[in-house]
Write an enzyme that holds these catalytic residues in place. Structure first.
Site, PDB file in Angstrom:
ATOM      1  N   VAL A  36      -3.092  -7.481  -2.067  1.00  0.00           N
ATOM      2  CA  VAL A  36      -2.376  -8.316  -0.635  1.00  0.00           C
ATOM      3  C   VAL A  36      -3.425  -9.369  -0.027  1.00  0.00           C
ATOM      4  O   VAL A  36      -3.075 -10.317   0.480  1.00  0.00           O
ATOM      5  CB  VAL A  36      -1.944  -7.512   0.195  1.00  0.00           C
ATOM      6  CG1 VAL A  36      -1.013  -6.399   0.028  1.00  0.00           C
ATOM      7  CG2 VAL A  36      -3.227  -6.746   0.812  1.00  0.00           C
TER       8      VAL A  36
ATOM      9  N   LYS B  14      -7.087  -3.814  13.865  1.00  0.00           N
ATOM     10  CA  LYS B  14      -5.749  -3.371  14.310  1.00  0.00           C
ATOM     11  C   LYS B  14      -5.449  -3.812  15.600  1.00  0.00           C
ATOM     12  O   LYS B  14      -4.157  -4.173  15.998  1.00  0.00           O
ATOM     13  CB  LYS B  14      -6.067  -1.968  14.544  1.00  0.00           C
ATOM     14  CG  LYS B  14      -6.085  -1.172  12.908  1.00  0.00           C
ATOM     15  CD  LYS B  14      -4.804  -1.593  12.133  1.00  0.00           C
ATOM     16  CE  LYS B  14      -5.129  -0.828  10.908  1.00  0.00           C
ATOM     17  NZ  LYS B  14      -3.781  -1.220   9.787  1.00  0.00           N
TER      18      LYS B  14
ATOM     19  N   ALA C 132     -11.122  -3.830  15.524  1.00  0.00           N
ATOM     20  CA  ALA C 132     -10.801  -5.475  15.604  1.00  0.00           C
ATOM     21  C   ALA C 132      -9.708  -5.828  14.797  1.00  0.00           C
ATOM     22  O   ALA C 132      -8.837  -6.451  15.273  1.00  0.00           O
ATOM     23  CB  ALA C 132     -11.965  -5.917  15.244  1.00  0.00           C
TER      24      ALA C 132
ATOM     25  N   TYR D 235     -12.702  -1.944  11.843  1.00  0.00           N
ATOM     26  CA  TYR D 235     -11.259  -1.453  11.827  1.00  0.00           C
ATOM     27  C   TYR D 235     -10.742  -1.578  13.125  1.00  0.00           C
ATOM     28  O   TYR D 235      -9.441  -2.181  12.955  1.00  0.00           O
ATOM     29  CB  TYR D 235     -11.332   0.121  11.249  1.00  0.00           C
ATOM     30  CG  TYR D 235     -10.116   0.640  11.203  1.00  0.00           C
ATOM     31  CD1 TYR D 235      -9.239   0.380  10.189  1.00  0.00           C
ATOM     32  CD2 TYR D 235      -9.500   1.544  12.206  1.00  0.00           C
ATOM     33  CE1 TYR D 235      -8.081   0.853   9.784  1.00  0.00           C
ATOM     34  CE2 TYR D 235      -8.384   1.945  11.815  1.00  0.00           C
ATOM     35  CZ  TYR D 235      -7.517   1.853  10.719  1.00  0.00           C
ATOM     36  OH  TYR D 235      -6.292   2.336  10.522  1.00  0.00           O
TER      37      TYR D 235
ATOM     38  N   SER E   3       1.356   3.779  -2.311  1.00  0.00           N
ATOM     39  CA  SER E   3       1.298   4.673  -3.484  1.00  0.00           C
ATOM     40  C   SER E   3       0.761   6.042  -2.799  1.00  0.00           C
ATOM     41  O   SER E   3       0.882   7.039  -3.392  1.00  0.00           O
ATOM     42  CB  SER E   3       0.117   4.266  -4.447  1.00  0.00           C
ATOM     43  OG  SER E   3      -1.045   4.106  -4.063  1.00  0.00           O
ATOM     44  N   ARG E   4       0.077   6.067  -1.605  1.00  0.00           N
ATOM     45  CA  ARG E   4      -0.513   7.393  -1.279  1.00  0.00           C
ATOM     46  C   ARG E   4      -0.116   7.718   0.178  1.00  0.00           C
ATOM     47  O   ARG E   4      -0.028   6.514   0.994  1.00  0.00           O
ATOM     48  CB  ARG E   4      -1.945   7.444  -1.523  1.00  0.00           C
ATOM     49  CG  ARG E   4      -2.220   7.392  -3.135  1.00  0.00           C
ATOM     50  CD  ARG E   4      -3.758   7.429  -3.465  1.00  0.00           C
ATOM     51  NE  ARG E   4      -4.362   6.523  -2.895  1.00  0.00           N
ATOM     52  CZ  ARG E   4      -5.657   6.118  -2.991  1.00  0.00           C
ATOM     53  NH1 ARG E   4      -6.439   7.105  -3.325  1.00  0.00           N
ATOM     54  NH2 ARG E   4      -6.207   5.108  -2.571  1.00  0.00           N
TER      55      ARG E   4
ATOM     56  N   SER F 242      -2.905   1.028  14.731  1.00  0.00           N
ATOM     57  CA  SER F 242      -3.645   2.120  14.667  1.00  0.00           C
ATOM     58  C   SER F 242      -3.866   2.473  16.563  1.00  0.00           C
ATOM     59  O   SER F 242      -4.184   1.416  17.125  1.00  0.00           O
ATOM     60  CB  SER F 242      -4.821   1.942  14.248  1.00  0.00           C
ATOM     61  OG  SER F 242      -5.822   3.200  14.497  1.00  0.00           O
TER      62      SER F 242
ATOM     63  N   GLY G 217       0.706  -1.322   0.037  1.00  0.00           N
ATOM     64  CA  GLY G 217      -0.023  -0.007   0.024  1.00  0.00           C
ATOM     65  C   GLY G 217       0.813   1.189   0.282  1.00  0.00           C
ATOM     66  O   GLY G 217       0.667   2.162   0.749  1.00  0.00           O
TER      67      GLY G 217
END
Length: 255
Positions: free
Chosen positions: A71, A166, A164, A162, A23-24, A149, A21
């Site tokens: 991925v 992390k 969960a 989200y 590219s940004r 996070s 991940g």
């Protein structure tokens, strides 16, 4: 102090790194930081070829290879890793950064939003790490850095899926650190707070001052600040650190 004396060796010149991940946002900042230290960096992207190309064009003279890989696909992860090893002979650093957010209240959350977050944030990390680890084991060295996070430890409305994932990344990091320590492979995580990226834009637009008032440093973080933490955990300066989750959140978790 002379220029030579001012030089510090972070051990990354000539290292081979893989960033998912990339590219940004945070991922791009990580790619650029590692490449600036002289690493040969391959990064994955899912669909935005234009953004991936911009990373390369914005960093002339640095060794950066974009690869379109999902991925969530273990076979694609294995194929990419074999391609890198065939070209460079090794992988010294893996940064599992690829992730998605599908925020929403649990009672109204579509099943596909749960699946997308689990499959990318957890499944993608498992798949890429599983593909890389045998090569690190054969060299008896390596550094794996997972992106966690602040959400893993600080509850937030609408982020059950989200958060969960992390939390799972934190547990994965600690367990894998135990597994791989005997092979001289370090495994750590970086847990960002609220960072100024496209991914966090909706949250920042909705909450605004309500969020910054809960951050001790009273500002959002920058992608470069996360990249510096990843650089540290990838470098020779952190060779006695493994199984740790480094929070880079301006004190958000303490308030």
């Amino acid at each position: 102090m002379s220029g030579a004396a001012a030089q510090i060796d972070d051990g990354l010149a000539g290292a081979v790194a893989l960033v998912t991940g990339g590219s940004r946002g945070i991922g791009r900042a990580i790619v650029e930081r590692l490449a600036a230290s002289g690493a040969d960096v391959t990064f994955t992207y899912l669909s935005n070829a234009e953004a991936a190309g911009e990373v390369v064009s914005a960093n002339p003279g640095r060794t950066i290879h974009p690869e379109q890989v999902d991925v969530r696909d273990p076979a694609a992860c294995e194929a990419l890793v074999e391609k890198i090893v065939d070209r460079a002979g090794k992988i010294d650093i893996l940064v599992n950064n690829a992730g998605v957010i599908r925020d929403g209240l649990l009672a109204m959350m579509p099943e596909e939003d749960l699946a997308a977050v689990l499959e990318t944030n957890v499944g993608g990390t498992f798949a890429m790490t599983k593909a890389v680890v045998p090569h690190m084991m054969s060299k008896r060295r390596g550094s794996i850095v997972n992106l966690s996070s602040v959400s893993a430890e600080k509850g937030g409305q609408g982020q059950t899926n989200y958060a969960a994932t992390k939390g799972a990344i934190n547990a994965f990091t600690k367990s894998l650190a135990v597994e791989l320590a005997r092979r001289k492979i370090r495994v750590n995580a970086v847990a960002p707070g609220v960072i100024e990226t496209e991914m966090s834009k909706d949250v920042r637009d909705l909450a605004g001052d309500q969020i910054t008032s809960r951050i001790l440093l009273r500002r959002y973080g920058q992608p470069s600040e996360i990249a510096h933490a990843v650089w540290f955990l990838s470098s020779a300066f952190s060779e006695y650190i493994t199984g740790e989750v480094l929070h880079v959140d301006g004190g958000f978790k303490m308030d």
